[in-house]
Design a protein around this motif. Structure first.
Motif, PDB file in Angstrom:
ATOM      1  N   ALA A 153      -2.567 -11.464  46.347  1.00 52.53           N
ATOM      2  CA  ALA A 153      -1.573 -12.517  46.130  1.00 52.53           C
ATOM      3  C   ALA A 153      -0.344 -11.975  45.411  1.00 52.53           C
ATOM      4  N   SER A 154      -0.543 -10.977  44.555  1.00 51.58           N
ATOM      5  CA  SER A 154       0.598 -10.441  43.801  1.00 51.58           C
ATOM      6  C   SER A 154       1.671  -9.899  44.733  1.00 51.58           C
ATOM      7  N   GLN A 155       1.234  -9.414  45.895  1.00 47.92           N
ATOM      8  CA  GLN A 155       2.214  -8.812  46.812  1.00 47.92           C
ATOM      9  C   GLN A 155       2.992  -9.848  47.606  1.00 47.92           C
ATOM     10  N   THR A 156       2.539 -11.107  47.557  1.00 55.51           N
ATOM     11  CA  THR A 156       3.313 -12.126  48.274  1.00 55.51           C
ATOM     12  C   THR A 156       4.452 -12.650  47.403  1.00 55.51           C
ATOM     13  N   VAL A 157       4.442 -12.300  46.110  1.00 55.96           N
ATOM     14  CA  VAL A 157       5.598 -12.617  45.267  1.00 55.96           C
ATOM     15  C   VAL A 157       6.726 -11.685  45.690  1.00 55.96           C
ATOM     16  N   PRO A 158       7.849 -12.247  46.138  1.00 54.65           N
ATOM     17  CA  PRO A 158       8.911 -11.368  46.645  1.00 54.65           C
ATOM     18  C   PRO A 158       9.608 -10.645  45.507  1.00 54.65           C
ATOM     19  N   ILE A 159       8.960  -9.584  44.997  1.00 57.03           N
ATOM     20  CA  ILE A 159       9.524  -8.848  43.858  1.00 57.03           C
ATOM     21  C   ILE A 159      10.914  -8.352  44.189  1.00 57.03           C
ATOM     22  N   ALA A 163      14.112  -8.936  41.995  1.00 60.51           N
ATOM     23  CA  ALA A 163      14.520  -7.680  41.370  1.00 60.51           C
ATOM     24  C   ALA A 163      15.769  -7.846  40.513  1.00 60.51           C
ATOM     25  N   PRO A 164      16.793  -8.553  41.018  1.00 55.78           N
ATOM     26  CA  PRO A 164      17.976  -8.728  40.178  1.00 55.78           C
ATOM     27  C   PRO A 164      17.623  -9.366  38.842  1.00 55.78           C
ATOM     28  N   MET A 165      16.733 -10.378  38.897  1.00 58.06           N
ATOM     29  CA  MET A 165      16.371 -11.088  37.671  1.00 58.06           C
ATOM     30  C   MET A 165      15.608 -10.157  36.728  1.00 58.06           C
ATOM     31  N   VAL A 166      14.674  -9.396  37.298  1.00 55.18           N
ATOM     32  CA  VAL A 166      13.904  -8.464  36.475  1.00 55.18           C
ATOM     33  C   VAL A 166      14.852  -7.502  35.776  1.00 55.18           C
ATOM     34  N   VAL A 167      15.824  -6.989  36.554  1.00 54.96           N
ATOM     35  CA  VAL A 167      16.760  -6.017  35.987  1.00 54.96           C
ATOM     36  C   VAL A 167      17.594  -6.669  34.893  1.00 54.96           C
ATOM     37  N   VAL A 168      18.057  -7.904  35.152  1.00 56.29           N
ATOM     38  CA  VAL A 168      18.899  -8.600  34.166  1.00 56.29           C
ATOM     39  C   VAL A 168      18.098  -8.894  32.902  1.00 56.29           C
ATOM     40  N   VAL A 169      16.864  -9.418  33.084  1.00 52.31           N
ATOM     41  CA  VAL A 169      16.039  -9.773  31.921  1.00 52.31           C
ATOM     42  C   VAL A 169      15.703  -8.538  31.100  1.00 52.31           C
ATOM     43  N   LEU A 170      15.275  -7.478  31.763  1.00 55.96           N
ATOM     44  CA  LEU A 170      14.935  -6.257  31.033  1.00 55.96           C
ATOM     45  C   LEU A 170      16.182  -5.682  30.369  1.00 55.96           C
ATOM     46  N   TYR A 187       5.644  -2.039  40.855  1.00 56.94           N
ATOM     47  CA  TYR A 187       5.024  -3.270  41.351  1.00 56.94           C
ATOM     48  C   TYR A 187       4.739  -3.167  42.844  1.00 56.94           C
ATOM     49  N   LEU A 188       5.637  -2.490  43.568  1.00 56.14           N
ATOM     50  CA  LEU A 188       5.438  -2.379  45.012  1.00 56.14           C
ATOM     51  C   LEU A 188       4.375  -1.349  45.363  1.00 56.14           C
ATOM     52  N   VAL A 252      16.281  -1.422  46.168  1.00 53.47           N
ATOM     53  CA  VAL A 252      16.585  -2.833  45.918  1.00 53.47           C
ATOM     54  C   VAL A 252      16.847  -3.069  44.428  1.00 53.47           C
ATOM     55  N   GLY A 253      16.155  -2.315  43.572  1.00 52.30           N
ATOM     56  CA  GLY A 253      16.406  -2.431  42.146  1.00 52.30           C
ATOM     57  C   GLY A 253      17.809  -2.017  41.763  1.00 52.30           C
TER      58      GLY A 253
END
Lengths: 312, 359
Positions: A153-159, A163-170, A187-188, A252-253
């Protein structure tokens, strides 16, 4: 009788290389044919897609009814083509790699190195995570039924999409540069390793398992001496998939970081300014990098298999 | 194990509890009673796992309720609650392990471990967010995501239709069909197969997402460009899997078909395609997740004002992180649902295959 006692006679090296070449050689003709076919189709598509532009530009020069040769020459030499020709892409790759020194933002090699760095960082992290999960599930069999569906199921989350959000948050937390991109790659690529190794660690021959049992081997010894070697082919097959996935993650990151180095940045910049040749050059560079990384994993596999005495 | 850990909060947090002696305390005590029940049952009892899980659920609900009431936070020295939360999670893992050891006889027994693990993770997320006061911009708690999901249903549905129904699904159908047909054609002509396979392997490893800007240039901002990216993304994995599947038929079966004087087409339809089904389904599953991701990522390179990729990029800019997570939830539901549906069809269609035996 002495000859028999001498053990296996090592065959001449040329024989093995010659055999491998003969096997590969059988495929050289079809592969070149298909590659040529792709290039021919590419040129045809370039002519088709660039023709409207080319006709317009010729009309401005005063050529109203161009001959097909004239049209082709014009269509294959557009400054901003809809689809650049292979030779334009090759020229772009070469000039953008050599025109300025490596380290300059406008040098393609700079971006390739930046992407390769975050790919490898994510690949190492993801492989460790995937291996840990697989070994954990192999050691604690009851947990597997609870954990495995969630790994899928973790792989169905469109990481890639977040990605933009992860980069911004981090970035807000003070993690900039390599780490956010590496996290997305991780993650991929933990997924194929976890799944492949779960299969691989169970792939030991039951007969061998019985033998270990009759030696009164501890579970740890069985794991180290039988399950792990049996899982090697599965491991390397997964690693090849994982490193290609890690590259996609790294690219993509790079999309949201904007203005920094990386092939993803290069793609986005080319997309904004309509530099199609630059996009295609970045794309081909990414594919070549991907092929190179997969080949590196294959080389590592050959070395490890030879070291562990596996026959190929 | 869980029992001992749960008695700790009683001693440390007794003062806090008497102050708001209410339902939470009662639930805690009920949970502990359930653990005790599980503890005194014989080792073979089938009810031990479910009892432990029920106790863990009660304690978990109690801690969340206490956190929600705002009287305690994990950071404010209420060590008892932190311990109770950790004990609930430990008990949940113990319960999952107990249930997982049961023979897989019924659907509830099969579904309980993953469901319980999912709830445990959600509990840790919710409790961590509430207890440590994580700012919602960084990571909203699941309850906030659920609320955003419910509040924005119409918008999320429009995005879903635009991205999944129009873009991803059409591209997926075209890409997978083309991949299978190309695979069958390449299988017929050995020359084509030997030439295509290395190219296809190279292309399936290439970062295809990069063609998104090109496709947006060619096909415009609306769903056709997204479908085109999905076609290119799904074509090669499907082709590689089809070729692998078509070579999976055993020599014996092929010899049998030959002794029947079956034509190439008959052999393909009767023996080789059925044997290729596990590989085809594998390709379909991989392609399904790829298709969803490709469609969403393609929307970053130009999109009309609707679609999941558009929603994510605009709401991140507006700091509405809960809406972003709600969109991610939609994607996860769509992806997991597709995967589960394909697995279900696969079980129905390939029940005869050795790989499916003993499931």
């Amino acid at each position: 009788m002495t000859e028999l006692a001498a053990g296996p006679v090592p065959g001449p090296r040329t024989g093995r290389i010659g055999r491998a070449l003969a096997e590969r050689g059988a495929d050289i003709l079809p592969v070149t044919t298909v590659a040529l076919l792709v290039i021919v189709i590419w040129y045809a598509a370039a002519l088709l897609l660039n023709a409207p532009q080319a006709i317009e530009q010729l009309a401005r020069k005063g050529v109203t009814d161009p001959a097909i040769a004239e049209l082709m020459a014009e269509a294959f030499a557009q400054r901003r083509p809809v689809l650049p020709t292979p030779d334009q892409v090759v020229v772009e790759i070469v000039t953008s790699s050599t025109e300025r020194p490596v380290g300059n933002v406008r040098n393609l090699i700079t971006h390739v190195i930046a992407t390769a760095q975050s790919t490898l960082a994510g690949f190492v992290l993801g492989s460790i995570l995937g291996l840990g999960l697989a070994i954990g599930m192999a050691a604690l069999r009851p947990l597997e039924r609870g954990v495995l569906p969630w790994i899928v199921a973790s792989q169905t989350v469109p990481i890639l999409a977040i990605a933009p959000m992860v980069v911004v948050v981090l970035g807000n937390l003070g993690f900039t540069g390599l780490l956010p991109k590496a996290v997305i790659s991780m993650y991929l690529c933990f997924f194929p390793v976890a799944i492949g190794m779960t299969k691989g660690l169970r792939s030991a021959d039951p007969l061998h398992m019985d033998l270990m049992h009759s030696y009164n081997a501890t579970p740890f010894q069985v794991f180290l001496k039988l399950r792990l070697p049996a899982a090697l082919p599965y491991l390397f097959a997964s690693l090849k998939v994982a490193i290609a996935a890690a590259l996609v993650g790294a690219i993509v990151g790079e999309l949201p970081t904007g203005g920094q180095a990386g092939l993803g940045t290069r793609l986005l910049a080319g997309s904004y300014y309509g530099q199609t040749t630059q996009i295609w050059a970045a794309l081909i560079a990414a594919s070549l990098l991907s092929a190179l990384l997969v080949q590196a994993v294959a080389l590592a596999e050959r070395i490890v298999v030879r070291q562990s005495g596996g026959a190929r | 194990m869980g029992l001992v850990a749960l008695l700790l909060p009683l001693s440390t947090a007794g003062g806090v509890w008497i102050a708001n002696a209410d339902l939470t305390v009662l639930m805690m005590i009920a949970g502990i009673l359930l653990f005790a029940q599980a503890g005194i049952r014989p080792r073979q009892s089938r009810m031990r796992g479910p009892l432990v899980l029920a106790g863990a659920a009660l304690v978990a609900i109690a801690t969340i309720a206490a956190l929600r009431s705002g009287t305690v936070g994990f950071g404010e020295g209420a060590a008892g609650y932190t311990l109770a939360g950790l004990a609930a999670m430990a008990a949940a893992f113990r319960g999952i392990a107990l249930v997982a050891r049961l023979p897989e006889t019924s659907l509830p027994v099969r579904l309980l471990p993953p469901a319980a693990l999912g709830l445990t993770l959600l509990y840790a997320w919710e409790g961590g967010c509430l207890g440590f006061g994580v700012p919602a911009v960084l990571l909203p708690p699941p309850s906030a995501i659920g609320a955003a999901f419910a509040a924005n249903l119409p918008v999320l549905w429009q995005d879903f239709v635009q991205t999944v129904w129009k873009g991803a699904l059409r591209g997926y159908l075209i890409g997978c069909t083309a991949g299978i047909l190309l695979g069958v054609a390449a299988d017929r002509v050995a020359f084509l197969r030997r030439g295509l396979l290395p190219v296809a392997n190279l292309m399936s490893a290439a970062p295809i997402v990069g063609v998104a800007p090109i496709m947006v240039m060619w096909f415009g901002f609306d769903w056709p460009s997204k479908a085109a990216v999905v076609v290119v993304t799904t074509l090669f994995p499907m082709l590689v899997n089809t070729l692998a599947g078509l070579s999976a038929t055993s020599r014996q079966e092929l010899d049998l078909m030959r002794s029947y004087a079956a034509s190439h087409t008959t052999t393909l339809l009767v023996a080789r395609l059925p044997n290729a089904l596990p590989f085809l389904f594998n390709g379909l599953k991989i392609s399904a997740t790829l298709a969803l991701i490709a469609a969403i990522v393609a929307e970053f390179f130009g999109t009309p004002v609707v679609g999941m990729g558009f929603r994510i990029s605009t709401e991140v800019a507006r700091m509405n992180v809960d809406v972003v997570w709600a969109t991610i939830l939609v994607a996860a539901i769509a992806g997991s649902g597709t995967y589960a549906a394909l697995s279900f069809i696969e079980r129905r269609v390939t029940f005869w295959h050795p790989a499916m035996r003993g499931r």
